[in-house]
Motif scaffolding. Structure first.
Motif, mmCIF file in Angstrom:
data_model
loop_
_atom_site.group_PDB
_atom_site.id
_atom_site.type_symbol
_atom_site.label_atom_id
_atom_site.label_comp_id
_atom_site.label_asym_id
_atom_site.label_seq_id
_atom_site.Cartn_x
_atom_site.Cartn_y
_atom_site.Cartn_z
ATOM 1 N N ARG A 44 0.835 -1.199 0.000
ATOM 2 C CA ARG A 44 0.000 0.000 0.000
ATOM 3 C C ARG A 44 0.870 1.250 0.000
ATOM 4 O O ARG A 44 2.019 1.221 0.443
ATOM 5 C CB ARG A 44 -0.916 0.034 1.227
ATOM 6 C CG ARG A 44 -1.991 -1.025 1.239
ATOM 7 C CD ARG A 44 -3.036 -0.765 2.314
ATOM 8 N NE ARG A 44 -2.487 -0.860 3.663
ATOM 9 C CZ ARG A 44 -2.405 0.160 4.502
ATOM 10 N NH1 ARG A 44 -2.781 1.384 4.135
ATOM 11 N NH2 ARG A 44 -1.917 -0.012 5.734
ATOM 12 N N ILE B 91 0.687 5.135 1.485
ATOM 13 C CA ILE B 91 -0.022 6.076 2.341
ATOM 14 C C ILE B 91 0.654 7.437 2.251
ATOM 15 O O ILE B 91 1.862 7.520 2.030
ATOM 16 C CB ILE B 91 -0.127 5.597 3.805
ATOM 17 C CG1 ILE B 91 1.265 5.448 4.429
ATOM 18 C CG2 ILE B 91 -0.910 4.289 3.888
ATOM 19 C CD1 ILE B 91 1.220 5.104 5.917
ATOM 20 N N TYR C 54 -4.110 5.265 12.035
ATOM 21 C CA TYR C 54 -3.503 3.955 11.786
ATOM 22 C C TYR C 54 -4.318 2.797 12.331
ATOM 23 O O TYR C 54 -4.158 1.646 11.905
ATOM 24 C CB TYR C 54 -2.052 3.901 12.281
ATOM 25 C CG TYR C 54 -1.827 3.967 13.771
ATOM 26 C CD1 TYR C 54 -2.163 2.896 14.598
ATOM 27 C CD2 TYR C 54 -1.202 5.065 14.362
ATOM 28 C CE1 TYR C 54 -1.909 2.933 15.962
ATOM 29 C CE2 TYR C 54 -0.944 5.109 15.722
ATOM 30 C CZ TYR C 54 -1.311 4.041 16.521
ATOM 31 O OH TYR C 54 -1.065 4.068 17.878
ATOM 32 N N LYS D 52 -7.268 2.172 11.755
ATOM 33 C CA LYS D 52 -8.219 1.743 10.724
ATOM 34 C C LYS D 52 -7.537 0.969 9.603
ATOM 35 O O LYS D 52 -8.204 0.475 8.704
ATOM 36 C CB LYS D 52 -8.926 2.971 10.140
ATOM 37 C CG LYS D 52 -9.729 3.769 11.158
ATOM 38 C CD LYS D 52 -10.316 5.017 10.523
ATOM 39 C CE LYS D 52 -11.062 5.856 11.566
ATOM 40 N NZ LYS D 52 -11.591 7.115 10.971
ATOM 41 N N GLU D 53 -6.227 0.884 9.626
ATOM 42 C CA GLU D 53 -5.468 0.238 8.562
ATOM 43 C C GLU D 53 -4.757 -1.019 9.078
ATOM 44 O O GLU D 53 -4.592 -1.199 10.284
ATOM 45 C CB GLU D 53 -4.417 1.213 8.001
ATOM 46 C CG GLU D 53 -4.983 2.532 7.512
ATOM 47 C CD GLU D 53 -5.736 2.394 6.204
ATOM 48 O OE1 GLU D 53 -5.692 1.302 5.609
ATOM 49 O OE2 GLU D 53 -6.345 3.389 5.784
ATOM 50 N N ARG E 263 -1.599 -2.346 9.808
ATOM 51 C CA ARG E 263 -0.272 -1.769 10.026
ATOM 52 C C ARG E 263 0.857 -2.717 9.628
ATOM 53 O O ARG E 263 2.010 -2.305 9.556
ATOM 54 C CB ARG E 263 -0.124 -1.356 11.494
ATOM 55 C CG ARG E 263 -1.015 -0.181 11.874
ATOM 56 C CD ARG E 263 -0.684 0.331 13.256
ATOM 57 N NE ARG E 263 -1.134 -0.588 14.304
ATOM 58 C CZ ARG E 263 -0.530 -0.756 15.471
ATOM 59 N NH1 ARG E 263 0.591 -0.105 15.730
ATOM 60 N NH2 ARG E 263 -1.012 -1.570 16.375
#
Length: 395
Positions: free
Chosen positions: A285, A287, A300, A302-303, A305
């Motif tokens: 990904r 960001i 972070y 919500k993602e 990691r």
């Protein structure tokens, strides 16, 4: 009545290292999914269109993983494997003991022969012939066929396929397994050129466009299973396809889906192709944002990691130890770049342009800086040849 079914995959690159991260565990994760697909679909064969390894001399853990995979597919899942060498493989190493392995239903072609090896499988409607064309440089093909007119990859593949077609039974169904850059778009002179999706993780086969192969050469075959390009895609029609790489190996592949093509050939040789997508152990990904915002728990949390990340910082001023701070939250940051920052304005643009230039463009710039004039066409061609020779030795 049952149709012949096979799984088309390619570009495993076992042993791959991306930005100093070993991908072996990630590859093992998706190969376990491949086993499940084979168990569910019960194909007549697994077709691997080149680049099983990432380099010609593979590390021990890569050899062990490939050996375990082959053993699982052939012995436990009782599924034949049809495989060829790609430009990253050592064809001679892959082909070792190939004549003995045929008895175990492992068919592998590592080095090109004048008489292309054909593997024949059967279903309720007759024979399906798989023609295995391992990767070979034009010079090898030119010497093998004693044809001085072979100058590039297009000429080489045309001659190989013409020889196959001379002895091919067109009343049977025929499949090509090959590794190279096959394309279908045309320039003003009607010549094929680069039109497909490419990835940063692919190694160019040559410099200056001589790697392109005209897709029309494959029109007489019921299906062409291709390897080399890492993005899953069709080439002009439904029957000429790249399966794409086993895993994502660069941030240019962020939007790509990885998996396998499941191909069924009916009695008339018409193809039905279904794509089965892999779940990735860690995704790739990109960001973007200011450092403090990216480190905010609300952001972070919500993602995932654990994903492999390219981080683009948009801070206007200098930031202190950004990589260390990022890795405390995102442990698998692979790349860090800046946008709209003082760093970019001072030195980032220069570094970015340096990374984006091809080797031959870098040479041209260097030559002009040192000599104060442009390099001659003869000098450029000589440097192109030298670069190609060095890159082949690195594979």
């Amino acid at each position: 009545m049952l149709f012949l079914k096979f799984i088309h995959t390619s570009d495993w690159h076992i042993g791959k290292i991306v930005n100093e991260y070993y991908m072996t565990e990630d590859q093992k994760f998706v190969l376990n999914q491949l086993f499940n697909i084979i168990e569910e679909e019960k194909p007549d064969a697994l077709v691997i269109a080149g680049d099983l390894y990432d380099r010609s001399v593979a590390p021990v853990e890569a050899i062990e993983l490939l050996n375990d995979t082959i053993n699982k597919v052939i012995v436990d899942l009782k599924t034949p494997i049809i495989a060829i060498a790609g430009n990253h493989d050592s064809g001679e190493r892959l082909e070792f003991a190939s004549s003995l392995l045929k008895d175990k239903s492992f068919y592998i072609s590592g080095t090109l022969n004048k008489n292309i090896e054909k593997i024949t499988l059967c279903d309720d409607y007759g024979n399906v012939n798989f023609y295995m064309i391992p990767y070979a440089e034009p010079a090898i093909v030119r010497a093998l066929y004693e044809d001085k007119e072979i100058r590039d990859y297009d000429d080489a593949m045309r001659v190989i396929l013409e020889n196959i077609k001379e002895n091919m039974n067109k009343d049977e169904r025929n499949v090509i397994v090959a590794h190279g850059y096959v394309t279908y778009a045309k320039d003003a002179e009607g010549k094929e050129f680069n039109s497909l999706e490419r990835s940063d993780s692919e190694r160019p086969l040559s410099i200056g466009g001589s790697e392109y192969i005209n897709s029309s050469y494959f029109n007489d075959f019921n299906y062409t299973a291709l390897g080399h390009l890492h993005g899953r895609q069709k080439v002009g029609n439904e029957n000429i396809r790249y399966a794409g790489s086993l895993y994502k190996y660069s941030f240019s592949e962020v939007k790509q889906k990885k998996g396998v093509n499941i191909v069924s050939l009916d009695e008339k040789g018409e193809c039905i192709v279904e794509f089965k997508e892999f779940e990735l152990r860690r995704d790739f990904r990109i960001i973007k944002g200011e450092l403090n915002n990216l480190l905010d728990k609300e952001v972070y949390s919500k993602e995932n990691r654990e994903d492999y990340l390219k981080v683009i910082l948009t801070d206007e001023g200098e930031v202190l130890e950004p990589m260390r701070k990022l890795k405390m939250v995102y442990p698998n940051v692979m790349e860090l770049t800046y946008e709209n920052s003082l760093k970019e304005r001072s030195e980032g643009k220069e570094k970015k342009s340096f990374k984006e230039k091809s080797k031959i463009d870098l040479f041209k710039s260097f030559y002009k800086d040192v000599k104060g004039k442009e390099c001659s066409e003869e000098g450029i061609k000589l440097m192109e040849t030298l670069i190609e020779n060095v890159e082949r030795k690195e594979v």
